[in-house]
Enzyme design. Structure first.
Site, PDB file in Angstrom:
ATOM      1  N   GLU A 143       0.820  -1.220   0.000  1.00 34.29           N
ATOM      2  CA  GLU A 143       0.000   0.000   0.000  1.00 34.29           C
ATOM      3  C   GLU A 143       0.852   1.268   0.000  1.00 34.29           C
ATOM      4  OE1 GLU A 143      -2.946  -0.113   3.103  1.00 34.29           O
ATOM      5  OE2 GLU A 143      -4.234  -1.409   1.905  1.00 34.29           O
ATOM      6  N   GLU A 299      -6.716  -7.656  -0.315  1.00 34.42           N
ATOM      7  CA  GLU A 299      -7.126  -7.537   1.090  1.00 34.42           C
ATOM      8  C   GLU A 299      -8.580  -7.111   1.152  1.00 34.42           C
ATOM      9  OE1 GLU A 299      -4.939  -4.829   3.536  1.00 34.42           O
ATOM     10  OE2 GLU A 299      -2.997  -5.512   2.824  1.00 34.42           O
TER      11      GLU A 299
HETATM   12  C1  GAL Z   1      -4.274  -2.201   5.022  1.00 34.70           C
HETATM   13  C2  GAL Z   1      -2.917  -2.829   5.238  1.00 34.70           C
HETATM   14  C3  GAL Z   1      -2.974  -4.032   6.136  1.00 34.70           C
HETATM   15  C4  GAL Z   1      -3.873  -3.777   7.315  1.00 34.70           C
HETATM   16  C5  GAL Z   1      -5.241  -3.412   6.823  1.00 34.70           C
HETATM   17  C6  GAL Z   1      -6.232  -3.158   7.929  1.00 34.70           C
HETATM   18  O1  GAL Z   1      -4.095  -0.834   4.926  1.00 34.70           O
HETATM   19  O2  GAL Z   1      -2.317  -3.181   4.017  1.00 34.70           O
HETATM   20  O3  GAL Z   1      -1.669  -4.328   6.567  1.00 34.70           O
HETATM   21  O4  GAL Z   1      -3.335  -2.765   8.093  1.00 34.70           O
HETATM   22  O5  GAL Z   1      -5.156  -2.244   6.054  1.00 34.70           O
HETATM   23  O6  GAL Z   1      -7.482  -2.748   7.432  1.00 34.70           O
END
Ligand code: GAL
Length: 656
Positions: A143, A299
């Site tokens: 990110e 994610e």
């Molecule tokens: C994203 C990140 C993850 C985790 C997640 C939580 O920003 O890549 O590592 O922190 O959010 O929502």
């Protein structure tokens, strides 16, 4: 196949837990995990000393279990030794505050030391694992820019000067582009230029815009530095870095060509009824960034996140519905942050595939159900056809139209969403394009407020409409050039002739004001914006019907052989917007959806599959248009948050 899995952070746990992790991953049909994203301090506890043995052990275990690995370069969070030894790596905010270690992403993107050490680690990891049998994909950093996208330290200022020197070659060119005759801002040499840190009043718009471009480019350079090192050692393994949907600081059009696999992180708010539309829009962007290539949902949350004021849990079925939405819109992977819910650190209360409360939980049952279904799912088409309709989305505009000192305060994303929403509701497929895209294959192109744009891009849009494309342009388009400058010959450039209109004056509206409209395309109210518009060679499809602008055009249309060019001078209410879009789609001969579905039921076609997704907490029914689906039963019921995947080639509902 559809990848299923999530971020796996084994370093947070005693090794005795790992076997249970693997056993449960197998139970859940996990096929890929992302390992090592935040492992820098565990892999390189001091500069140049590597402790890869634990990573060897877990990768071997994953391989033995048949689980593939998206292996991170581990550079997302620099370890404390790094910023202790090299404090100049720590970033500085616009207000001049140097951020400290103890969280994550505390690095200046322009720091040569950070880039050197990150690239070194990426290279060590690539060397050690390039031929590891579990390796499926490289995951560069994580990110980029999520928390820290713009740094105002001295190192950034020097890098900004270098970037400007490359762009403008002489300081005179820069003075011209930034319009520094205004407020005595003329620079005598590049050395006098700084980052646009906190200042007494409005900053130079050209400087701020260039700083936004520079900041996105500097993050891209960090990515390039690591990916070059990885590719040199491991040229045949695909590489990705996870995007964040419509993320303002980073121009993903520029990045997309540099990754092998587009991947995205997506955290819509379960409590926001607009979330399915918001998520759909990001997924369409991801598909468009890859020109229709399948992408990976890298994610999402199994249930609640932990970073909103109130972190709503997902009702049963919602996670599954949103997962299918991603697949329907082009994803070939559904992954989560993260595998096992943390018991320590800042994300203890973020949900995970395996919750604190264990496997006898609704959440775990949803995960295992989805894993099972995806393992059995027939392959989705990898050739995702182009949509007939496109919406233009441009980062230069995003950065420019939200600067201070403009006629009014606008949210670019809201303006774009306004046009996306009714198309989403109607099941009309949309691609995103940018000003450099080839538009010729699209029947309809919608251009919401393309504020900062080059003459050649304006001419391209004009040519598109004049050669048979159907174009819809809204207010605040073609206002400035790519440096943020206007001309004294009015707005819209070459588009004025194409649209057949002239703008006389802007009339921005306050939050509480509404402007009334009526006309042949429909009536209703507009908000936020109005303008005194003169229709020279255009048909008036709706006019302002009261107030200061009574009788002036609000929506216009000019016919061209094979198409038409439309202009909309306000933010129309939903009803009127639908009527306008209907007329525009008719002009462009865009077919409507084949499904009649109530509000909250989304329909998407991917290849031969028709996905119907119920985003409501009630059972819903939908109907297929009789003329399209010979053998397919016409009426279907969908339970709350239910999903149906109908296959044309199988003549009926097949899955799930
Ligand atoms: C994203 C990140 C993850 C985790 C997640 C939580 O920003 O890549 O590592 O922190 O959010 O929502």
């Amino acid at each position: 196949m559809i990848w299923f899995g999530g971020d796996y952070n084994p370093e947070q746990w005693d090794e005795s837990v790992w076997d249970e992790d693997i056993r449960l991953m197998i139970e859940a049909n996990v096929s890929m995990v992302t390992v090592g994203v935040f492992s820098w301090s565990m892999l390189e506890p001091s500069e140049g000393n590597y402790t890869f043995e634990w990573l060897d052990r877990i990768l071997d275990k994953l391989h033995a279990a048949g689980i593939r690995v998206d292996l991170a370069t581990a550079t997302a969070s620099p370890p404390p030794w790094l910023t202790h030894n090299y404090p100049e790596v720590l970033p500085v905010t616009e207000q001049g505050v140097r951020l400290q270690t103890g969280s994550r992403q505390q690095y200046c993107p322009s720091s040569p030391i950070f880039r050197r050490l990150a690239t070194q680690l990426a290279s060590e990891i690539a060397q050690r694992y390039a031929s590891h049998p579990a390796l499926e994909m490289w995951h560069i950093n994580n990110e980029y820019g999520c928390h820290l996208s713009h740094c105002y330290c001295d190192i950034s200022a020097a890098a900004f000067r270098e970037w400007l020197t490359n762009k403008y070659t002489t300081v005179d060119h820069l003075n011209e582009a930034w319009g520094t005759a205004f407020w005595s801002q003329r620079y005598g040499s590049f050395d006098e230029i700084h980052t646009p840190s906190a200042a007494p009043y409005f900053k130079n718009p050209g400087q701020v815009l260039d700083f936004d471009r520079f900041s996105s480019d500097e993050l891209l350079e960090c990515f390039r530095s690591e990916s070059r090192a990885v590719r040199a050692i491991s040229p045949d393994v695909p590489l990705t870095t996870n995007f964040m949907g419509f993320f303002k600081p980073v121009d993903y059009w520029k990045w997309a060509a540099e990754v092998d696999v587009i991947s995205d992180d997506s955290y819509p708010d379960p409590a926001d009824p607009d979330s399915p539309m918001i998520a759909a829009m990001s997924r369409d962007l991801m598909r468009s960034l890859g020109s229709g290539k399948p992408w990976i949902l890298m994610e999402q949350a199994a249930s609640a996140v932990n970073w909103r004021d109130v972190n709503a849990a997902k009702p049963e079925g919602m996670m599954r519905a949103w997962s299918y939405q991603a697949i329907a819109r082009g994803a070939n992977g559904v992954l989560f942050f993260q595998w096992r819910q943390s018991v320590r650190g800042g994300e203890r209360f973020h949900s995970a595939m395996l919750p604190h409360t264990g496997t006898d939980t609704a959440s775990w049952r949803s995960i295992t159900q989805l894993g099972r279904e995806l393992a059995e799912m027939p392959a989705s088409s990898d050739r995702i056809s182009r949509s007939a309709t496109a919406i233009m989305f441009d980062w230069d505009t995003w950065w420019s139209i939200e600067q201070p000192g403009l006629p009014t305060k606008l949210s670019y994303l809201e303006l774009v969403r306004g046009w996306y929403r009714p198309l989403y509701d109607a099941g009309v497929s949309v691609d995103f394009v940018n000003p450099d895209s080839d538009l010729t294959a699209y029947k309809v192109v919608i251009v919401p407020s393309l504020f900062a744009v080059s003459t050649s891009s304006i001419e391209k849009l004009a040519a598109y409409a004049e050669s048979g494309g159907t174009l819809l342009v809204t207010f605040q388009t073609a206002i400035t050039d790519e440096s943020g400058q206007l001309t004294s010959s009015g707005y819209l450039g070459a588009l004025a002739g194409t649209l057949g209109i002239r703008i006389d004056e802007f009339f921005p509206q306050s939050q509480t004001q509404e402007v009334l409209l009526d006309g042949t395309v429909g009536g209703g109210v507009g908000t936020m914006w109005a303008e005194r518009l003169i229709a020279q060679d255009a048909e008036v499809m709706a006019q302002f019907s009261a107030g200061q602008l009574q009788g002036y055009p609000a929506v216009t249309r000019r016919s061209w052989e094979g198409g038409a060019s439309w202009y909309v001078a306000t933010v129309p209410d939903n009803h009127l917007r639908k009527a306008i879009l209907q007329a525009v789609l008719t002009d462009g001969n865009v077919e409507g959806s084949r499904v009649a579905a109530p509000a909250g039921v989304e329909t998407v076609v991917r290849g031969q599959q028709l996905f119907v997704i119920n985003h409501t907490d009630q059972q819903q029914e939908f109907h297929l248009h009789p003329d399209t689906e010979g053998a397919v039963p016409q009426e279907h019921a969908l339970e709350a948050y239910g999903v149906a995947v109908l296959r044309e080639d199988k003549g009926g509902p097949e899955f799930p």
